[in-house]
Design a protein around this motif. Structure first.
Motif, PDB file in Angstrom:
ATOM      1  N   GLY A  21       0.806  -1.252   0.023  1.00 34.37           N
ATOM      2  CA  GLY A  21      -0.071  -0.108   0.081  1.00 34.37           C
ATOM      3  C   GLY A  21       0.795   1.186  -0.017  1.00 34.37           C
ATOM      4  O   GLY A  21       2.012   1.362   0.324  1.00 34.37           O
ATOM      5  N   VAL A  22       0.119   2.370  -0.349  1.00 39.11           N
ATOM      6  CA  VAL A  22       0.820   3.655  -0.239  1.00 39.11           C
ATOM      7  C   VAL A  22       1.096   3.918   1.263  1.00 39.11           C
ATOM      8  O   VAL A  22       0.683   3.432   2.162  1.00 39.11           O
ATOM      9  CB  VAL A  22       0.175   4.770  -0.907  1.00 39.11           C
ATOM     10  N   ALA A 157       3.943   0.732  -2.125  1.00 42.35           N
ATOM     11  CA  ALA A 157       3.205   0.592  -3.533  1.00 42.35           C
ATOM     12  C   ALA A 157       3.299   2.030  -4.120  1.00 42.35           C
ATOM     13  O   ALA A 157       3.242   2.996  -3.505  1.00 42.35           O
ATOM     14  CB  ALA A 157       1.789  -0.131  -3.292  1.00 42.35           C
ATOM     15  N   ARG A 158       3.421   2.137  -5.539  1.00 38.47           N
ATOM     16  CA  ARG A 158       3.395   3.083  -6.320  1.00 38.47           C
ATOM     17  C   ARG A 158       2.461   2.532  -7.482  1.00 38.47           C
ATOM     18  O   ARG A 158       2.368   1.787  -7.934  1.00 38.47           O
ATOM     19  CB  ARG A 158       4.618   3.929  -6.659  1.00 38.47           C
ATOM     20  N   GLY A 177      -2.200   0.739 -12.403  1.00 41.76           N
ATOM     21  CA  GLY A 177      -2.541   0.878 -11.090  1.00 41.76           C
ATOM     22  C   GLY A 177      -1.310   0.573 -10.152  1.00 41.76           C
ATOM     23  O   GLY A 177      -0.341   0.536 -10.434  1.00 41.76           O
ATOM     24  N   LEU A 178      -1.701   0.549  -8.652  1.00 45.69           N
ATOM     25  CA  LEU A 178      -0.759   0.370  -7.639  1.00 45.69           C
ATOM     26  C   LEU A 178      -0.145  -0.931  -7.805  1.00 45.69           C
ATOM     27  O   LEU A 178      -0.769  -2.048  -7.925  1.00 45.69           O
ATOM     28  CB  LEU A 178      -1.429   0.718  -6.473  1.00 45.69           C
ATOM     29  N   GLU A 197      -6.232  -0.442   0.532  1.00 50.54           N
ATOM     30  CA  GLU A 197      -6.806   0.869   0.139  1.00 50.54           C
ATOM     31  C   GLU A 197      -6.416   2.056   0.773  1.00 50.54           C
ATOM     32  O   GLU A 197      -6.512   2.055   1.985  1.00 50.54           O
ATOM     33  CB  GLU A 197      -8.143   0.792  -0.146  1.00 50.54           C
ATOM     34  N   GLU A 198      -6.092   3.116   0.210  1.00 51.52           N
ATOM     35  CA  GLU A 198      -5.555   4.360   0.908  1.00 51.52           C
ATOM     36  C   GLU A 198      -6.933   4.956   1.281  1.00 51.52           C
ATOM     37  O   GLU A 198      -7.926   5.136   0.718  1.00 51.52           O
ATOM     38  CB  GLU A 198      -4.959   5.456  -0.092  1.00 51.52           C
ATOM     39  N   GLY A 199      -6.897   5.430   2.470  1.00 53.46           N
ATOM     40  CA  GLY A 199      -8.176   6.070   3.117  1.00 53.46           C
ATOM     41  C   GLY A 199      -8.962   5.013   3.827  1.00 53.46           C
ATOM     42  O   GLY A 199      -9.158   5.430   5.175  1.00 53.46           O
ATOM     43  N   THR A 200      -9.547   4.228   3.244  1.00 55.74           N
ATOM     44  CA  THR A 200     -10.342   3.010   4.032  1.00 55.74           C
ATOM     45  C   THR A 200      -9.691   2.031   4.675  1.00 55.74           C
ATOM     46  O   THR A 200      -9.917   1.255   5.684  1.00 55.74           O
ATOM     47  CB  THR A 200     -11.242   2.377   2.872  1.00 55.74           C
ATOM     48  N   HIS A 201      -8.130   1.679   4.289  1.00 48.64           N
ATOM     49  CA  HIS A 201      -7.407   0.592   4.843  1.00 48.64           C
ATOM     50  C   HIS A 201      -7.913  -0.598   4.503  1.00 48.64           C
ATOM     51  O   HIS A 201      -7.571  -1.913   5.155  1.00 48.64           O
ATOM     52  CB  HIS A 201      -7.202   0.936   6.143  1.00 48.64           C
ATOM     53  N   ARG A 202      -9.012  -0.800   3.597  1.00 41.91           N
ATOM     54  CA  ARG A 202      -9.623  -2.194   3.305  1.00 41.91           C
ATOM     55  C   ARG A 202      -8.604  -2.882   2.516  1.00 41.91           C
ATOM     56  O   ARG A 202      -7.941  -2.417   1.548  1.00 41.91           O
ATOM     57  CB  ARG A 202     -10.887  -2.039   2.753  1.00 41.91           C
ATOM     58  N   PRO A 203      -8.670  -4.114   2.676  1.00 44.92           N
ATOM     59  CA  PRO A 203      -7.802  -4.986   1.718  1.00 44.92           C
ATOM     60  C   PRO A 203      -8.477  -5.605   0.522  1.00 44.92           C
ATOM     61  O   PRO A 203      -9.631  -5.973   0.448  1.00 44.92           O
ATOM     62  CB  PRO A 203      -7.546  -6.399   2.643  1.00 44.92           C
TER      63      PRO A 203
END
Length: 309
Positions: A21-22, A157-158, A177-178, A197-203
């Motif tokens: 993740g970012v 990730a980027r 994508g990432l 996910e950025e913001g939600t932190h959901r996998p």
């Protein structure tokens, strides 16, 4: 030399899990929660390459609740050479850790002294020596794959692009994508790979073995300790992700036959629905576990207490 061929049987196998993740996507926090569930009653280790940031969660209420005994930590400063990761993994295993979180594994690939530097600093005729760098990386991967611990890797990730030819043979830059920042084959070695996910932190599942797919069906919650428990049960040949009463009855009896500690650990990995399915055999299993304790204890030991769950 001949080979011994026998029917395949399920064995306990350590898991390799990557969380990508970012910055700010919750990799470290999620990895510790996952490690808490995977460890069971074992200890959790943490290899910190992020200048002490791994210690920031030692007094986090959520992490303290998941890991009441805390976690063991060691800091790695540059150079981030593959051989140093191998040594760290071996040291944590000798220390007695059952699970090791490595944050970040990206440093091994493009950090100071990592594979990118190895290739650049050992050029052959002006060309980066990727043969040498990838050889060092492969040796490290063999060490990781041989470890008896569950390993959780945090990866940066980027956004990446792919260059493709159009109908006129002109280069087109297509966003893909990432993507985790690591050697391109790294993910292939993982048992499970998640992108947070950025913001939600959901996998978001990017790699998952077929038997575990039901665990990640539907809209996924945040990574939790309970998720780690379910992964541990599966890795040890325990409760399957799907609800199957016959399988649960058989597994419950097998764990109970090993004693109260074994059966309690098994029970804690079950979902609410699985516990409900197992209830018809639960009292019988508790008695079986108590009898197993009686057989295993020394002759002068006190009687075993009953299970209170």
């Amino acid at each position: 030399m001949s080979f011994t061929i026998a029917p395949a049987k399920r064995k306990a196998v350590p898991m390799l899990i990557s969380l990508a993740g970012v910055s700010g996507s919750g990799k470290t926090y999620s990895a510790l929660l996952l490690a808490a569930g995977l460890a069971g009653k074992g200890s959790v280790g943490f290899l910190d390459t992020e200048n002490g940031r791994g210690s920031m969660y030692a007094d986090s209420p959520g992490i303290m609740a998941a890991l009441p005994d805390g976690y063991e930590i060691a800091e790695m400063k540059e150079p981030f050479a593959p051989t140093r990761y191998s040594v760290a993994v071996e040291d944590f295993e000798k220390h007695g850790c059952k699970v090791l979180v490595i944050d970040s594994m990206t440093h091994e690939w493009e950090g100071h002294g990592g594979c990118s530097d190895i290739a650049e600093n050992n050029k052959m005729k002006g060309t980066p020596n990727w043969i040498l760098a990838k050889r060092e990386h492969k040796r490290m991967m063999n060490c990781l794959l041989a470890s008896g611990m569950h390993l959780i890797f945090c990866l940066r990730a980027r956004e990446k692009i792919k260059v493709m030819k159009d109908a006129n043979s002109k280069d087109q830059f297509v966003p893909i994508g990432l993507q985790p920042i690591q050697e391109k084959n790294f993910t292939f070695e993982m048992t499970l790979s998640l992108l947070l996910e950025e913001g939600t932190h959901r996998p978001i599942v990017t790699k998952c073995p077929e038997p575990l797919l039901p665990l990640f069906a539907g809209e996924l919650p945040l990574v939790t300790k309970e998720m780690g428990r379910k992964l541990r049960a599966w890795s040890e040949g325990g409760a399957p992700a799907e609800e199957n009463p016959d399988v649960l009855f058989k597994q419950g009896t097998e764990y109970a036959a090993q004693g109260t500690v074994s059966y309690t650990d098994f029970w804690e990995t079950l979902t609410g629905k699985q516990k409900k399915l197992l209830l018809p055999k639960h009292d019988e299993n508790k008695e079986l576990a108590r009898m197993a304790d009686e057989r295993q204890k020394p002759a002068n030991a006190a009687p075993a207490s009953g299970l209170d769950f």
